[in-house]
Write an enzyme that holds these catalytic residues in place. Structure first.
Site, PDB file in Angstrom:
ATOM      1  N   ARG A  92      91.682  60.843  16.342  1.00  0.00           N
ATOM      2  CA  ARG A  92      90.349  60.610  15.777  1.00  0.00           C
ATOM      3  C   ARG A  92      89.836  61.816  14.989  1.00  0.00           C
ATOM      4  O   ARG A  92      88.669  62.196  15.083  1.00  0.00           O
ATOM      5  CB  ARG A  92      89.335  60.236  16.860  1.00  0.00           C
ATOM      6  N   SER A 278      86.393  64.926  15.015  1.00  0.00           N
ATOM      7  CA  SER A 278      85.183  64.159  14.705  1.00  0.00           C
ATOM      8  C   SER A 278      83.992  64.662  15.498  1.00  0.00           C
ATOM      9  O   SER A 278      82.856  64.596  15.036  1.00  0.00           O
ATOM     10  CB  SER A 278      85.405  62.670  15.009  1.00  0.00           C
TER      11      SER A 278
END
Length: 708
Positions: A92, A278
């Site tokens: 991610r 992220s």
């Protein structure tokens, strides 16, 4: 005691360096040459008192991606294909800065994937079976994903679980695909020039690795075609006469000179991007480092250390040698948004069987905003036998993002949100045509679009309130960014005051989507449990047209900004919800722009502006198919459809205006208004653009970046 004292001294000595590493950026490198360049960058940044940098070594891109996700490193620059891999679970990661290519006068954050051959060959793109191929690396964009995706119809690959690498190994007579498994697929490494363990290596230890390596593979005569990017041949052959010995293979099975790459390429690909976590990704620190590095050591600087340069015999260390600089990527952009729907489609095509690809193309995925819309969408999906399926998001902008990423196909939007969707590259499909007296369903589908009137409605009992005396009153809005409830009334207010301080003009408001802690959300009530106050979806009871009118009816606000049809649909027994049951139309009036008031029935001569119809939007490549499916669906479940009301009705809701407005007679054809500018009209587009001076949406900011 002495040992303890010495240990404390040792910790104190280490402390500042540990703290510096925590504050600074840890860059991940994949080879000794990259590590050496990183070390030089570190030294030069220290010399100019720039941000702190430390260098972390790993053996491959994947190991670096894993290290960043595990917080053992912070950043590295990746090819778009690897940006996709890094953006998936469990990593991610997201792109935080894009490499800029082109020239100073014409910068761009994309490049073109091309198929390059020698001019004296007779190959075309559909004649590559059995030839020798040169690739930048396994899973990289220009060198693998784009060409393999393009050639899929010729590969004889049935899709998973059959290995794609095996299909490619059997398609070409021999290849060099650095990073491939040479033991399992020896044909993919047969042309590579590395020796021993370095043959087919995933770094510059393999001479044919990367863009310049793949070109060298072609130039040396090892391969017949090289899959690279548009600038590769220019960077490696500055002499035009030498470049003229090469040509590009075009998708239409023609060939063009290497400088005509904009007309002859396999795909447009986002540029390499610096990736970070992220959450807790040190984005600001990374950007400060990149900004200082390009300022001090970028293009046009005269120092011995150059950020976008590699030593003789090396290429593209840390960053592309052809990069001009960096652009910060807006925080709303994740890996999928950065890559765009066309590129994502190529990737999905390489992960699915032919049957799955066909099924995905036949499905229409509708994006529902909030749980109530999702329930209605699921009912529709069941009755459509799976022709329509559903996904959901918390608000319309998140739905637009899902459509952009190919995770959804369509939704119906207010005109103000159509503006954002259009700026993001989506296009109108069909328009919601309002119910009218008489006329057949066919007439409705082909009827010219009229739109509705945006009005300011007040209680008749508030006799002293006019358009000119509304300052300091309490206001009810459909949602921030919506047409009748925000863009038109607040656009008029901005034109009058030239001030963006809307929360100071009204004493209190309910404008779903505004800052929950501001005056603009003070009147909002959330759901029955008091949660989701000021949410821009049906969880907020004062959301949308009916919600804004309810805000007025329940005496929360003094004026409601809605469509004329909203006021007409609820009083005198027309409204089915408890709050609307005892309403009388005569108890409400409209504020006219000339300072007078009129009965609601006179909205034609007392309205703020004409509001464009709500409309369905989608990606341009899906518009034609969406129109076909939706016209078929409304033939079954529309107002005159044989399965409405028995099975399901598109234009009826348990509450109000779910998926479509309840007063929609039909979804109508666009009558040539096939772009968002034509659909909304020049006056409305200008008004919204002016209002955007006061606030922008994170998605609009992201799309502005992505489309430049």
């Amino acid at each position: 005691m002495k040992l303890l004292f010495l240990a404390l001294l040792s910790l104190l000595a280490l402390g500042p360096s540990l703290a510096a590493r925590r504050r600074g950026v840890r860059w991940c490198t994949i080879s000794k040459p990259e590590a050496a360049k990183c070390s030089k960058l570190q030294q030069n940044l220290k010399r100019v008192r720039g941000p702190s940098l430390s260098c972390i070594s790993r053996k491959s891109y994947l190991e670096c991606i894993q290290a960043i996700a595990a917080k053992r490193a912070d950043a590295m620059s990746l090819d778009a294909g690897l940006v996709y891999e890094a953006g998936q679970d469990p990593y991610r990661l997201r792109p935080v800065a894009a490499e800029v290519y082109g020239t100073e006068g014409a910068p761009r954050t994309h490049y073109y994937a091309v198929a390059l051959v020698k001019k004296d060959s007779n190959l075309q793109l559909n004649q590559l079976q059995g030839v020798r191929s040169c690739h930048t690396g396994l899973n990289r964009s220009a060198g693998w994903k784009i060409p393999v995706g393009t050639l899929r119809p010729y590969l004889g690959w049935a899709g998973p679980p059959a290995p794609l690498q095996e299909a490619v190994a059997n398609f070409f007579s021999a290849s060099c695909v650095p990073c491939a498994d040479g033991n399992q697929y020896p044909n993919l490494c047969r042309l590579c020039a590395g020796t021993g363990a370095d043959k087919c290596a995933c770094s510059s230890k393999e001479p044919y690795f990367g863009y310049s390596g793949a070109f060298k593979c072609l130039k040396d005569g090892a391969g017949d075609v090289a899959f690279v990017k548009d600038s590769t041949v220019f960077e490696n052959l500055p002499n035009k006469a030498e470049r003229d010995q090469y040509e590009l293979l075009c998708p239409d099975n023609t060939r063009k000179p290497v400088d005509e790459f904009e007309q002859c390429h396999l795909a447009r690909v986002p540029s390499h991007a610096v990736v970070a976590r992220s959450v807790g990704g040190k984005e600001d620190s990374i950007w400060r480092l990149l900004s200082k590095a390009q300022e001090k050591f970028g293009k046009g600087t005269s120092g011995s250390f150059q950020l976008f340069s590699s030593p003789p015999g090396q290429k593209d260390l840390l960053f592309k040698d052809g990069a001009q600089g960096f652009l910060r990527i807006p925080s709303r952009v994740d890996a999928e948004l950065y890559l765009g729907p066309s590129y994502l489609t190529v990737i999905k095509n390489l992960k699915e069987s032919a049957a799955e690809v066909e099924a995905r193309g036949a499905r229409v995925v509708w994006c529902a905003v909030g749980p109530e819309e999702l329930r209605k969408c699921q009912q529709w999906s069941g009755q459509s036998n799976g022709t329509v399926t559903c996904t959901t998001a918390a608000d319309t902008e998140d739905c637009i993002a899902l459509v952009l990423k190919g995770e959804a196909d369509a939704m119906s939007l207010d005109g103000g949100v159509i503006y954002i969707a259009g700026k993001c590259g989506l296009a109108p499909v069909l328009a919601e045509s309002q119910r009218s007296e008489g006329g057949s369903n066919l007439d409705c589908v082909n009827r010219p679009l009229e739109g509705d009137r945006a009005v300011a409605v007040v209680r008749k009992s508030s006799a002293g309130l006019t358009w000119n005396s509304r300052r300091g009153t309490k206001s009810c809005h459909t949602a921030v960014g919506r047409t009748a409830g925000w863009n038109i009334p607040m656009g008029l207010l901005f034109n009058q005051t030239r001030s963006c301080n809307f929360d100071e003009f009204f004493s209190q408001s309910c404008a779903p989507g505004a800052d929950p802690n501001s005056n603009l959300c003070a009147l909002c009530v959330g759901n029955e449990q008091g949660q989701d106050k000021c949410a821009p979806n049906s969880n907020e009871r004062y959301f949308s047209y009916a919600g804004s009118f309810r805000c007025l009816v329940e005496n929360a606000g003094d004026v409601a900004f809605v469509k004329a049809s909203t006021v007409l649909e609820n009083p005198d027994g027309r409204g089915t919800e408890a709050w609307a049951k005892d309403l009388k139309l005569e108890d409400f009036e409209l504020l006219c722009l000339d300072g007078t008031r009129k009965p609601v029935s006179e909205f034609e001569t007392c309205h703020l502006a004409r509001a464009p119809s709500h409309g369905v939007v989608s990606r341009k490549d899906r518009v034609q198919y969406l129109e076909q499916v939706l016209l078929d669906q409304q033939g079954k479940f529309g107002r005159n459809g044989p399965l409405c009301p028995g099975k399901f009705c598109l234009f009826q809701s348990e509450t109000k205006n779910l998926l479509f407005n309840d007063n929609t007679e039909c979804l109508a054809k666009l009558q040539g208004k096939t772009t968002y500018e034509k659909y909304l009209g020049p006056e409305y587009v200008t008004a919204v653009a002016n209002l955007r001076q006061c606030s922008t949406s994170p998605l609009l900011e992201a799309c502005t970046f992505l489309r430049n």
